[in-house]
Design a protein around this motif. Sequence first.
Motif, PDB file in Angstrom:
ATOM      1  N   LEU A 171     -67.987 -71.799  55.276  1.00  0.00           N
ATOM      2  CA  LEU A 171     -68.022 -70.899  54.138  1.00  0.00           C
ATOM      3  C   LEU A 171     -66.839 -71.128  53.212  1.00  0.00           C
ATOM      4  O   LEU A 171     -66.959 -71.027  52.009  1.00  0.00           O
ATOM      5  CB  LEU A 171     -68.052 -69.440  54.607  1.00  0.00           C
ATOM      6  N   GLU A 217     -70.872 -64.212  46.370  1.00  0.00           N
ATOM      7  CA  GLU A 217     -71.269 -65.531  46.836  1.00  0.00           C
ATOM      8  C   GLU A 217     -72.473 -65.417  47.765  1.00  0.00           C
ATOM      9  O   GLU A 217     -73.414 -66.202  47.682  1.00  0.00           O
ATOM     10  CB  GLU A 217     -70.084 -66.160  47.582  1.00  0.00           C
ATOM     11  N   SER A 218     -72.422 -64.416  48.664  1.00  0.00           N
ATOM     12  CA  SER A 218     -73.534 -64.187  49.582  1.00  0.00           C
ATOM     13  C   SER A 218     -73.410 -62.797  50.180  1.00  0.00           C
ATOM     14  O   SER A 218     -72.334 -62.189  50.168  1.00  0.00           O
ATOM     15  CB  SER A 218     -73.550 -65.236  50.697  1.00  0.00           C
ATOM     16  N   GLU A 242     -78.785 -63.590  51.984  1.00  0.00           N
ATOM     17  CA  GLU A 242     -78.998 -63.918  50.573  1.00  0.00           C
ATOM     18  C   GLU A 242     -77.762 -64.613  50.007  1.00  0.00           C
ATOM     19  O   GLU A 242     -76.644 -64.308  50.392  1.00  0.00           O
ATOM     20  CB  GLU A 242     -79.309 -62.649  49.776  1.00  0.00           C
ATOM     21  N   LYS A 243     -77.996 -65.542  49.070  1.00  0.00           N
ATOM     22  CA  LYS A 243     -76.905 -66.285  48.447  1.00  0.00           C
ATOM     23  C   LYS A 243     -77.132 -66.366  46.940  1.00  0.00           C
ATOM     24  O   LYS A 243     -78.258 -66.405  46.480  1.00  0.00           O
ATOM     25  CB  LYS A 243     -76.833 -67.704  48.996  1.00  0.00           C
ATOM     26  N   THR A 244     -76.036 -66.402  46.211  1.00  0.00           N
ATOM     27  CA  THR A 244     -76.106 -66.704  44.782  1.00  0.00           C
ATOM     28  C   THR A 244     -76.232 -68.217  44.665  1.00  0.00           C
ATOM     29  O   THR A 244     -75.426 -68.956  45.246  1.00  0.00           O
ATOM     30  CB  THR A 244     -74.844 -66.201  44.059  1.00  0.00           C
ATOM     31  N   ASP A 245     -77.244 -68.679  43.933  1.00  0.00           N
ATOM     32  CA  ASP A 245     -77.431 -70.119  43.788  1.00  0.00           C
ATOM     33  C   ASP A 245     -78.229 -70.431  42.528  1.00  0.00           C
ATOM     34  O   ASP A 245     -78.780 -69.550  41.888  1.00  0.00           O
ATOM     35  CB  ASP A 245     -78.111 -70.724  45.017  1.00  0.00           C
ATOM     36  N   TYR A 283     -74.524 -74.270  44.722  1.00  0.00           N
ATOM     37  CA  TYR A 283     -73.737 -73.064  44.968  1.00  0.00           C
ATOM     38  C   TYR A 283     -72.596 -73.065  43.964  1.00  0.00           C
ATOM     39  O   TYR A 283     -71.586 -73.733  44.143  1.00  0.00           O
ATOM     40  CB  TYR A 283     -73.242 -73.019  46.412  1.00  0.00           C
TER      41      TYR A 283
END
Length: 192
Positions: free
Chosen positions: A44, A163-164, A168-171, A181
């Motif tokens: 991470l 970021e997450s 779930e993640k921001t992408d 990412y």
Amino acid sequence: MDNKGSNINRFLVYLFFASFVMFGVVAYFSYTNFNQTDDVPEQLEEVAEAPKGTGVLTLITTTDKARVGSPVSVKVQAHSDGREVVGYDVLLDNSKKLYRVSSVTSDISDFQVFYSEKKPGLVSITGIKKSDSKSQTLFNNDPVLTVVLVPNQQGQLPLTILESLDNEKTDIVTSDTKPIYPSLNNTSVEVN
């Protein structure tokens, strides 16, 4: 009535496509994480300090001051490092319940956006390129969506892209379904 049925069918197609993309992303990372022996915290940390060329998401406000109960427009600006984009996910932190979301709209006509607040303190936004779009979409520090927030208390209103959170993640999802990412830039507004 046919128009309403057509809109429902179109929505179901978009929802299916979004689910397919998200399933692919989750499956890829589940498989990758399953086969790795490195510690997750180190992994991470590497994502958080990704080198240049991985894309950027930036929050931009139209004002640095706002009033309780009055709408504030926040633009999400994106850069995809020259890669074609078919979708994106943005996770906004609202863990302190400092605002409510009034609306979320796409700034790019070829994209449709959906948002939810199904998890406490999380605004999850998904943008999906329309299936009938024929144009190539590259993000080059362009506004991709507008979020209208309504502050509900005075003080500093931090606007933060996570970021997450959980799974779930921001992408930013590229045309070859590989996620970018991005580096994240946040902002804040003073609320009176």
